[in-house]
Design an enzyme around this catalytic site. Structure first.
Site, PDB file in Angstrom:
ATOM      1  N   SER A 185       0.469  -5.595  -7.942  1.00 28.39           N
ATOM      2  CA  SER A 185      -0.341  -4.900  -6.943  1.00 28.39           C
ATOM      3  C   SER A 185      -1.563  -4.199  -7.525  1.00 28.39           C
ATOM      4  O   SER A 185      -2.493  -3.907  -6.790  1.00 28.39           O
ATOM      5  CB  SER A 185       0.528  -3.910  -6.172  1.00 28.39           C
ATOM      6  OG  SER A 185       1.235  -3.085  -7.066  1.00 28.39           O
ATOM      7  N   HIS A 213       3.383  -8.617  -2.020  1.00 27.07           N
ATOM      8  CA  HIS A 213       1.958  -8.903  -1.832  1.00 27.07           C
ATOM      9  C   HIS A 213       1.655 -10.395  -1.736  1.00 27.07           C
ATOM     10  O   HIS A 213       0.493 -10.789  -1.646  1.00 27.07           O
ATOM     11  CB  HIS A 213       1.129  -8.283  -2.955  1.00 27.07           C
ATOM     12  CG  HIS A 213       0.876  -6.818  -2.771  1.00 27.07           C
ATOM     13  ND1 HIS A 213      -0.060  -6.329  -1.898  1.00 27.07           N
ATOM     14  CD2 HIS A 213       1.459  -5.745  -3.344  1.00 27.07           C
ATOM     15  CE1 HIS A 213      -0.061  -5.002  -1.943  1.00 27.07           C
ATOM     16  NE2 HIS A 213       0.856  -4.625  -2.812  1.00 27.07           N
ATOM     17  N   LYS A 245       3.163  -5.130   4.679  1.00 28.55           N
ATOM     18  CA  LYS A 245       1.839  -5.487   4.151  1.00 28.55           C
ATOM     19  C   LYS A 245       1.166  -6.501   5.077  1.00 28.55           C
ATOM     20  O   LYS A 245       0.795  -6.139   6.169  1.00 28.55           O
ATOM     21  CB  LYS A 245       1.990  -5.906   2.711  1.00 28.55           C
ATOM     22  CG  LYS A 245       2.363  -4.631   1.946  1.00 28.55           C
ATOM     23  CD  LYS A 245       2.494  -4.678   0.507  1.00 28.55           C
ATOM     24  CE  LYS A 245       2.726  -3.248   0.025  1.00 28.55           C
ATOM     25  NZ  LYS A 245       3.751  -3.133  -0.994  1.00 28.55           N
TER      26      LYS A 245
HETATM   27  C1  LIG Z   1       4.772  -2.220  -1.308  1.00 30.91           C
HETATM   28  C2  LIG Z   1       5.747  -2.785  -2.233  1.00 30.91           C
HETATM   29  C3  LIG Z   1       7.115  -2.526  -2.092  1.00 30.91           C
HETATM   30  C4  LIG Z   1       7.650  -1.582  -1.057  1.00 30.91           C
HETATM   31  O1  LIG Z   1       7.636  -2.141   0.212  1.00 30.91           O
HETATM   32  P1  LIG Z   1       7.789  -1.205   1.490  1.00 30.91           P
HETATM   33  O2  LIG Z   1       8.327  -2.116   2.516  1.00 30.91           O
HETATM   34  O3  LIG Z   1       6.439  -0.689   1.836  1.00 30.91           O
HETATM   35  O4  LIG Z   1       8.752  -0.115   1.143  1.00 30.91           O
HETATM   36  C5  LIG Z   1       7.984  -3.144  -2.958  1.00 30.91           C
HETATM   37  N1  LIG Z   1       7.544  -3.964  -3.939  1.00 30.91           N
HETATM   38  C6  LIG Z   1       6.233  -4.217  -4.119  1.00 30.91           C
HETATM   39  C7  LIG Z   1       5.804  -5.135  -5.204  1.00 30.91           C
HETATM   40  C8  LIG Z   1       5.292  -3.640  -3.282  1.00 30.91           C
HETATM   41  O5  LIG Z   1       3.998  -3.888  -3.459  1.00 30.91           O
END
Ligand SMILES: *Cc1c(COP(=O)(O)O)cnc(C)c1O
Length: 397
Positions: A185, A213, A245
């Site tokens: 990310s 992502h 996301k």
């Molecule tokens: C955003 C993210 C999460 C967490 O996801 P949420 O559903 O927002 O709690 C987990 N792993 C990665 C790689 C992320 O980018």
């Protein structure tokens, strides 16, 4: 007498002193390509809402209808009385979308990682993790009693070395679990999951990929990283992801075998002991799958915009690192300079946040941009012009 509570103010003041505290910006209204942020209309270049689905009429309609038919809340945790037909339907649709035997939905991606990882590996096992994995994976690993090894970021020789060494461990490890983000990310680079799955197979290890992502972004019609690398269910044993996301709503999930689903729902404490999604959330997530299946232009536009923006940044002389996805970092180096860069962009009507230590290494501060499929060509020309202007001003290009 010991003062039990003053540390909270002192520690906060330390953060403020070192310029490491969060000063939260507030959206007035919905998250759209141009949003009102702290009262100012700005181009959104830092939301995870890649495809603009959070404000898509179909998702909104699905959510509103579910409130009418099912109410505002679910009333319970999933295993007791909190599983409604919409939750079951969402899992059926997600498994079909992912071409998996079964899917299980958690409240969030964080809850999926924190709940499932410590159940997959425990005492007598080994977890092998990429050094840049997401914080929710790190916390999931910390909740496990397994031994841990961290390999250098996307370094397959290092992973191979660790796996080879693990075979000499006495007593022999019962299980080995390899975990990686699919898309990282902070850098927007893609894990070589094809190579990782081969190494996993050679060493009899489980493979867990967090595709937060990659979903809605990579693979056929946004089906994610397993589709991107044309891998099968025997290559990636646990495909974890999120609806928060590109799907534009909220909720974590894992996909894989029916056995995985049965195991995960009976063992994950975050799933067993925390209330299930309000029906509107589950219905909106179904709506997001509908849109991905029926309107392929969102993902196509995302990549067209991404390519144009990256090329423009490189032409202007910026260093965009190893990004291969709609997450494009603009490398700055010094954290103070990155913050100034972001502040100046905001004044110029572009919202993109600085990422500084401890989220990335010292001296690797950057502006992280995230593309949005609904931005127009003209928007991007404007954004590039503003980046270049501020970049010159701060002597970065
Ligand atoms: C955003 C993210 C999460 C967490 O996801 P949420 O559903 O927002 O709690 C987990 N792993 C990665 C790689 C992320 O980018």
């Amino acid at each position: 007498m010991r003062d039990p509570i003053s540390f909270i103010r002192l520690e906060y003041e330390d953060l403020v002193q070192s310029d490491l505290d969060w000063r939260i910006k507030v959206l007035d209204g919905s998250s759209t390509p141009w949003s009102i942020v702290n009262g100012k209309k700005v181009m959104m270049l830092c939301s995870n809402n890649y495809l603009g689905l959070s404000n898509h009429p179909h998702l909104k309609e699905m959510a509103i209808e579910a409130v009418r038919t099912h109410g505002a809340g679910s009333g319970s945790v999933r295993p007791i009385a909190g599983t409604m037909d919409v939750h079951v339907e969402l899992e059926r649709r997600l498994a079909k979308f992912k071409d998996a035997e079964a899917s299980l939905v958690y409240q969030t991606g964080f809850a999926a990682n924190a709940g499932l990882i410590p159940q997959l590996a425990g005492k007598g096992d080994l977890i092998v993790s990429d050094e840049l994995n997401h914080g929710s994976i790190i916390d999931g690993v910390r909740l496990s009693a397994a031994d841990r090894a961290v390999y250098k970021h996307c370094d397959m020789n290092d992973l191979d070395r660790i796996l080879a060494e693990s075979e000499r461990h006495a007593p022999a490890y019962r299980r080995i679990l390899i975990i990686t983000d699919g898309v990282f990310s902070m850098d927007g680079d893609i894990a070589p999951v094809d190579v990782i799955s081969r190494l996993a197979a050679e060493h009899g290890a489980m493979l867990y990929v967090d595709d937060a992502h990659g979903e809605g972004v990579l693979g056929e019609g946004g089906r994610g990283i397993v589709s991107h690398f044309h891998l099968g269910r025997n290559d990636v044993h646990v495909e974890m992801g999120t609806f928060s996301k590109a799907f534009g709503v909220v909720g974590g999930h894992v996909s894989g075998s029916e056995d995985l689903k049965n195991f995960a729902l009976n063992k994950s404490r975050t799933w067993l002991l925390s209330g299930s999604h309000p029906p509107a959330v589950a219905a909106a997530c179904i709506g997001a799958i509908d849109v991905l299946e029926n309107e392929p232009h969102h993902v196509r536009n995302l990549w067209l915009r991404t390519d144009k923006f990256k090329k423009g940044l490189v032409q202007a002389g910026f260093d965009v690192g190893n990004s291969a996805t709609p997450i494009t970092p603009v490398m700055i180096g010094d954290s103070g300079k990155a913050k100034r860069f972001s502040d100046r962009l905001f004044e110029e009507g572009v919202f993109a946040l600085p990422i500084v230590f401890p989220m990335v290494a010292k001296g690797k501060a950057r502006i992280r941009t995230i593309m949005n499929a609904a931005l127009t060509e003209e928007d991007l020309d404007l954004a590039l012009e503003r980046f270049e202007r501020v970049g010159r001003e701060l002597k970065i290009v």
